[in-house]
Write a protein that holds these residues in place. Structure first.
Motif: not given
Length: 298
Positions: A51-58, A86-95, A109-120
């Motif tokens: 499943e592709v991860p998704k980020v809520p954006v206002a 393993g776990e990879n923390e990603v900072e998601v930004s408007e760029e 606004k990016l409605n993301l309370d914490e960094k996005l974690t992607i397992l590889m």
């Protein structure tokens, strides 16, 4: 009466049209889930989850532009070149955000309370044994009676390590003696998982007639339930078996199992013997035919 009804319907349609028009023109803010796509993934890694991860954006804009956005390409582009297993923390930004430039939209606004974690997971290669599958019991019996020579007994597979580790064997398509050509056949291998790559997709099998022999095995220990206080007489039996020479020659009184049924031991004084033999080996006869059961309380 009918004329008034049609006028009311027309007025209602016009009212709905004007309402929709106002909604589409009015500036509004809506939260939209933007999918996250990974770029530059190392060749030895793969995401654990499908499943592709998704980020809520206002997003703020005209209603029409927001509606059209939902039918356009919009996503976050994440550079995964430095990802590890393993776990990879990603900072998601408007760029990292991409959506059509011709839409008059503003990201609030990016409605993301914490960094996005992607397992590889790591891509690995391993050898797995090949397991033959048969169309029917008769086909299985035919191939067992005849000597099978496989081009290879193992096949290499490639894929995510967590899936590769769980795979014990790779099955063939179901084979039948009817597809034999000049004593040989090509058999396709079945992928054990959509995420697994088979480095060889098929194997060659050749058939040669195997010599069928008969053998008598003596002094086979008889297994019986040890949780019941009984004595059996005799405690060993002899068996006459038949089958392909290469299989029969390997059987002896240490690897042929003779056993008694627990319920029969409890209920009877004389019981039959059951043998556990490899597929393709036939039991022709055994002696004695019955085992005496002596119960301790008798």
């Amino acid at each position: 009466m009918k004329k008034n009804l049609w006028i009311k319907v027309l007025v209602l349609i016009i009212a709905i049209f004007l309402w929709i028009q106002q909604v589409l023109i009015r500036t509004q803010t809506e939260e939209i889930l933007f999918p996250v796509y990974l770029e530059n993934i190392p060749t030895n890694l793969v995401p654990v989850h499908d499943e592709v991860p998704k980020v809520p954006v206002a997003v703020t804009g005209r209603g029409l532009d927001i509606v059209l956005l939902k039918y356009s390409d919009y996503y976050f582009r994440i550079d995964a070149s430095q990802f590890k297993k393993g776990e990879n923390e990603v900072e998601v930004s408007e760029e990292q955000l991409f959506f059509p430039e011709n839409r008059d939209l503003t990201v609030r606004k990016l409605n993301l309370d914490e960094k996005l974690t992607i397992l590889m997971d790591e891509i690995t290669t391993a050898s797995k044994r090949i397991l033959l599958q048969y169309q029917s019991g008769k086909d299985e019996e035919y191939f067992i009676k005849n000597k099978l020579s496989l081009e290879k007994k193992e096949v290499q597979i490639r894929g995510p390590s967590r899936i590769v580790e769980e795979i014990a064997f790779v099955e063939t398509e179901k084979i039948s003696k009817n597809i034999l050509e000049d004593g040989s056949l090509k058999v396709n291998l079945i992928k054990p998982s959509p995420k697994i790559e088979l480095l060889d997709s098929q194997i060659n099998i050749t058939i040669t007639q195997s010599k069928i022999i008969t053998k008598t095995i003596s002094l086979i220990p008889v297994e019986y339930p040890q949780d019941i206080e009984v004595t059996i007489i005799p405690q060993k039996v002899s068996a006459m078996i038949s089958g392909p020479e290469e299989q029969v020659s390997e059987l002896n009184n240490t690897n042929v199992v003779a056993r008694l049924d627990k319920e029969e031991v409890i209920e009877n004084t004389y019981v039959s013997v059951y043998f556990d033999l490899p597929t393709g080996i036939k039991l022709l006869d055994y002696t004695p035919q019955y085992i005496q059961v002596i119960k301790k309380n008798d």
